[in-house]
Design a protein around this motif. Structure first.
Motif, PDB file in Angstrom:
ATOM      1  N   ALA A 188      75.798   8.336  65.894  1.00 48.93           N
ATOM      2  CA  ALA A 188      75.708   9.688  65.345  1.00 48.93           C
ATOM      3  C   ALA A 188      76.009  10.736  66.399  1.00 48.93           C
ATOM      4  O   ALA A 188      76.748  11.696  66.155  1.00 48.93           O
ATOM      5  CB  ALA A 188      74.316   9.917  64.742  1.00 48.93           C
ATOM      6  N   ILE A 189      75.446  10.562  67.597  1.00 49.96           N
ATOM      7  CA  ILE A 189      75.700  11.518  68.681  1.00 49.96           C
ATOM      8  C   ILE A 189      77.152  11.428  69.131  1.00 49.96           C
ATOM      9  O   ILE A 189      77.797  12.443  69.415  1.00 49.96           O
ATOM     10  CB  ILE A 189      74.734  11.268  69.852  1.00 49.96           C
ATOM     11  CG1 ILE A 189      73.310  11.623  69.425  1.00 49.96           C
ATOM     12  CG2 ILE A 189      75.142  12.075  71.083  1.00 49.96           C
ATOM     13  CD1 ILE A 189      72.252  11.355  70.487  1.00 49.96           C
ATOM     14  N   MET A 219      79.209  13.277  66.538  1.00 49.01           N
ATOM     15  CA  MET A 219      79.005  14.718  66.599  1.00 49.01           C
ATOM     16  C   MET A 219      79.627  15.321  67.860  1.00 49.01           C
ATOM     17  O   MET A 219      80.205  16.405  67.829  1.00 49.01           O
ATOM     18  CB  MET A 219      77.516  15.035  66.550  1.00 49.01           C
ATOM     19  CG  MET A 219      77.218  16.509  66.378  1.00 49.01           C
ATOM     20  SD  MET A 219      75.470  16.835  66.097  1.00 49.01           S
ATOM     21  CE  MET A 219      75.257  16.110  64.471  1.00 49.01           C
ATOM     22  N   SER A 220      79.540  14.607  68.969  1.00 49.51           N
ATOM     23  CA  SER A 220      80.132  15.127  70.206  1.00 49.51           C
ATOM     24  C   SER A 220      81.648  15.238  70.079  1.00 49.51           C
ATOM     25  O   SER A 220      82.266  16.190  70.584  1.00 49.51           O
ATOM     26  CB  SER A 220      79.765  14.232  71.391  1.00 49.51           C
ATOM     27  OG  SER A 220      80.300  12.927  71.232  1.00 49.51           O
ATOM     28  N   ALA A 269      75.690  17.764  71.731  1.00 51.22           N
ATOM     29  CA  ALA A 269      75.512  16.891  70.561  1.00 51.22           C
ATOM     30  C   ALA A 269      74.156  16.199  70.592  1.00 51.22           C
ATOM     31  O   ALA A 269      73.530  15.990  69.543  1.00 51.22           O
ATOM     32  CB  ALA A 269      76.628  15.852  70.513  1.00 51.22           C
ATOM     33  N   ARG A 270      73.683  15.875  71.767  1.00 50.32           N
ATOM     34  CA  ARG A 270      72.383  15.206  71.866  1.00 50.32           C
ATOM     35  C   ARG A 270      71.263  16.105  71.343  1.00 50.32           C
ATOM     36  O   ARG A 270      70.296  15.632  70.755  1.00 50.32           O
ATOM     37  CB  ARG A 270      72.105  14.818  73.315  1.00 50.32           C
ATOM     38  CG  ARG A 270      70.851  13.974  73.487  1.00 50.32           C
ATOM     39  CD  ARG A 270      70.594  13.678  74.938  1.00 50.32           C
ATOM     40  NE  ARG A 270      69.353  12.922  75.090  1.00 50.32           N
ATOM     41  CZ  ARG A 270      68.785  12.698  76.270  1.00 50.32           C
ATOM     42  NH1 ARG A 270      69.357  13.162  77.378  1.00 50.32           N
ATOM     43  NH2 ARG A 270      67.663  12.020  76.344  1.00 50.32           N
ATOM     44  N   HIS A 279      71.982  16.657  67.185  1.00 50.04           N
ATOM     45  CA  HIS A 279      72.282  15.515  66.314  1.00 50.04           C
ATOM     46  C   HIS A 279      71.414  15.481  65.054  1.00 50.04           C
ATOM     47  O   HIS A 279      71.789  14.844  64.065  1.00 50.04           O
ATOM     48  CB  HIS A 279      72.147  14.213  67.094  1.00 50.04           C
ATOM     49  CG  HIS A 279      70.736  13.772  67.341  1.00 50.04           C
ATOM     50  ND1 HIS A 279      69.965  14.316  68.347  1.00 50.04           N
ATOM     51  CD2 HIS A 279      69.956  12.847  66.718  1.00 50.04           C
ATOM     52  CE1 HIS A 279      68.778  13.745  68.329  1.00 50.04           C
ATOM     53  NE2 HIS A 279      68.741  12.851  67.357  1.00 50.04           N
ATOM     54  N   GLU A 280      70.286  16.176  65.082  1.00 50.26           N
ATOM     55  CA  GLU A 280      69.449  16.229  63.889  1.00 50.26           C
ATOM     56  C   GLU A 280      69.839  17.384  62.966  1.00 50.26           C
ATOM     57  O   GLU A 280      69.238  17.553  61.903  1.00 50.26           O
ATOM     58  CB  GLU A 280      67.972  16.355  64.294  1.00 50.26           C
ATOM     59  CG  GLU A 280      67.450  15.137  65.042  1.00 50.26           C
ATOM     60  CD  GLU A 280      66.021  15.321  65.496  1.00 50.26           C
ATOM     61  OE1 GLU A 280      65.496  16.451  65.370  1.00 50.26           O
ATOM     62  OE2 GLU A 280      65.430  14.335  65.979  1.00 50.26           O
ATOM     63  N   TYR A 331      72.906  17.969  61.478  1.00 51.22           N
ATOM     64  CA  TYR A 331      74.266  17.602  61.087  1.00 51.22           C
ATOM     65  C   TYR A 331      74.859  18.589  60.089  1.00 51.22           C
ATOM     66  O   TYR A 331      76.049  18.911  60.154  1.00 51.22           O
ATOM     67  CB  TYR A 331      74.282  16.195  60.496  1.00 51.22           C
ATOM     68  CG  TYR A 331      75.654  15.759  60.043  1.00 51.22           C
ATOM     69  CD1 TYR A 331      76.671  15.526  60.955  1.00 51.22           C
ATOM     70  CD2 TYR A 331      75.940  15.602  58.687  1.00 51.22           C
ATOM     71  CE1 TYR A 331      77.937  15.145  60.547  1.00 51.22           C
ATOM     72  CE2 TYR A 331      77.201  15.214  58.265  1.00 51.22           C
ATOM     73  CZ  TYR A 331      78.191  14.989  59.193  1.00 51.22           C
ATOM     74  OH  TYR A 331      79.441  14.623  58.776  1.00 51.22           O
TER      75      TYR A 331
END
Length: 488
Positions: A110-111, A114-115, A341-342, A345-346, A348
């Motif tokens: 996921a991270i 997103m990154s 992104a870290r 990540h929640e 989204y």
């Protein structure tokens, strides 16, 4: 379709759309893009794939890899804007998937996803993926070397180190010694931060050095054997040592230069950075309950420490260099995107909205801003006018601001007119910025006695041209900044 396939398909679709749309209509601009495009065009037409050449002469501004890219684009799609911009865009796509994969390896899928979205929709990344310059290629190779190092170090899978040497070799083939020296500095400082000096002894030096030399060495050896000390003096002396010690653009040599570039380049995600930093710092404080800067720094986890050193050293290194360019610090966007992104990540749905808005924004910018603006910074129309009216016997000259894109689009060698007494002071010389004046220079007196001449004259210099050159001229065409004249 699995979530992995959905993520890859989404990332691929967004990247291809953002980096390729409109490229067929974005003119080759001056002064940087036209140098690369004209060099690749001349090398292709001359069937010379090893020694960069421009204006019919060898030159040593950059190593060979990026020229190979542009040549490959020309071979696939013809000598046009789409061909020139294809491989920078492709490397932009590769850079996003590299970021996705690395984020997955050090954090989670996921991270990583997103990154890659954050990176790909940052303004500088989008812009450079559409530009005919070396920086996107360097971004991929430079950062791939650091990724391979860190995966080898953090997972104790030291065969990854071979990949670091391989990609460092490609980075050196793209930009020069900096492709090895700066990643090496980042690695050393990271190991110092971890107090793990013994790891330097485990970094596959023998095999890695062989790989590095096999990748980067043959071209440099060929250039030295073929062009001798001229290549050494100009490439290493002027384009590496001189850039580091003497500012090419003194007005840009200010402490806040790269801070401004970061604010612009990481738009719109720059607005998330203050909250990200605050959250990181609060986490450190809650863990250690101290206000000591050094103690808080030491509580960062290993991956965060590496990403911070990666980004900060790039900024500090180039800030200390005398010559500053907007794209020098570009590779630091990858570790910054991962750090952001870290923290996001929640969220989204928030990231998805920003990405969608950016896709719309960049589509509008492509057609409403980039295409018209690049037309202003290109002499494409002038080049086509010259190509339509020039004869084999005509000498083509330029007076005023010299545009390399005229040579590229017209297919003709264009001479830069200067006063005869000024030419000796403008010719290339060792360890001097005049080395960049590789365009053909011609004394105004020579134009006077030449019977067939096609002249491109900057409109604001028309009076000076008529005074310096004289003669009787007829106008072929006139645009906003330039007029094309033919000698009667």
């Amino acid at each position: 379709m699995t979530s992995v396939k959905k993520q890859c398909a989404t990332l691929l679709g967004i990247a291809l759309y953002l980096f390729l749309v409109g490229n067929w209509a974005i003119a080759i601009t001056d002064p940087v893009e036209s140098n690369y495009a004209l060099t690749a065009k001349e090398m292709l037409l001359a069937q010379n794939y090893l020694s960069p050449q421009i204006y019919g002469h060898y030159w040593y501004d950059k190593p060979i890899f990026f020229y190979w890219e542009v040549i490959a684009g020309f071979k696939l799609f013809g000598i046009n804007e789409w061909g020139a911009r294809f491989f920078p865009a492709l490397f932009g796509v590769l850079g996003l998937f590299m970021t996705y994969w690395f984020g997955y390896k050090v954090y989670n899928r996921a991270i990583g996803f997103m990154s890659a979205l954050i990176l790909g929709t940052s303004f500088e990344y989008w812009l450079i993926a559409k530009a005919v310059i070396t920086d996107m290629t360097l971004f991929v190779f430079f950062n791939a070397a650091l990724i391979c190092f860190y995966l080898g170090y953090s997972r104790l899978q030291r065969n990854y180190y071979y990949g670091a040497y391989f990609f460092a070799g490609l980075a050196v083939l793209t930009k020069g010694p900096i492709g090895l020296l700066l990643p090496g500095l980042i690695v050393i400082l990271f190991l110092i931060s971890q107090q793990n000096y013994k790891e330097l002894l485990r970094m596959k030096w023998l095999g890695g050095t062989v790989i590095f030399l096999l990748v980067a060495g043959p071209w440099y050896y060929f250039m030295y054997k073929t062009h001798g000390m001229e290549f050494i003096n100009v490439f290493f002396g002027v384009h590496n040592v001189l850039r580091a010690t003497v500012s090419e653009h003194p007005r840009d040599n200010v402490w806040y230069y790269y801070l401004g570039m970061f604010v612009i380049g990481f738009f719109p995600w720059i607005f998330t950075v203050p909250a990200m930093l605050k959250r990181y710092w609060q986490d450190r404080r809650s863990q250690l309950n101290t206000k000591s800067f050094w103690q808080r720094w030491c509580t960062f986890d290993q991956t965060t420490t590496f990403l911070l050193i990666w980004a900060l050293i790039i900024v500090v290194f180039y800030q200390l260099m005398a010559t500053k360019y907007t794209t020098y610090t570009f590779p630091y966007l990858l570790p910054i995107a991962l750090l952001v992104a870290r923290q996001l990540h929640e969220r989204y749905s928030f990231v998805k909205r920003v990405v969608l808005n950016n896709i719309i924004l960049y589509t509008i910018l492509t057609f409403a801003v980039v295409i018209p603006l690049c037309a202003q910074y290109s002499a494409k129309n002038i080049g086509y006018i010259v190509a339509d009216h020039v004869t084999a016997q005509d000498m083509v000259v330029s007076y005023g601001n010299y545009k390399t894109s005229i040579d590229y689009y017209s297919g003709r060698l264009v001479y830069r007119i200067e006063k005869s007494e000024d030419i000796p002071h403008m010719k290339p010389s060792n360890m001097d910025w005049n080395t960049k004046n590789v365009m053909p220079l011609l004394a105004a007196e020579k134009v006077v006695i030449t019977p067939q001449v096609l002249a491109i004259v900057e409109n604001r210099r028309m009076a000076d041209f008529l005074q310096d050159v004289g003669g009787t001229w007829s106008m072929i065409d006139s645009l906003s900044n330039y007029t094309v004249l033919q000698k009667k």
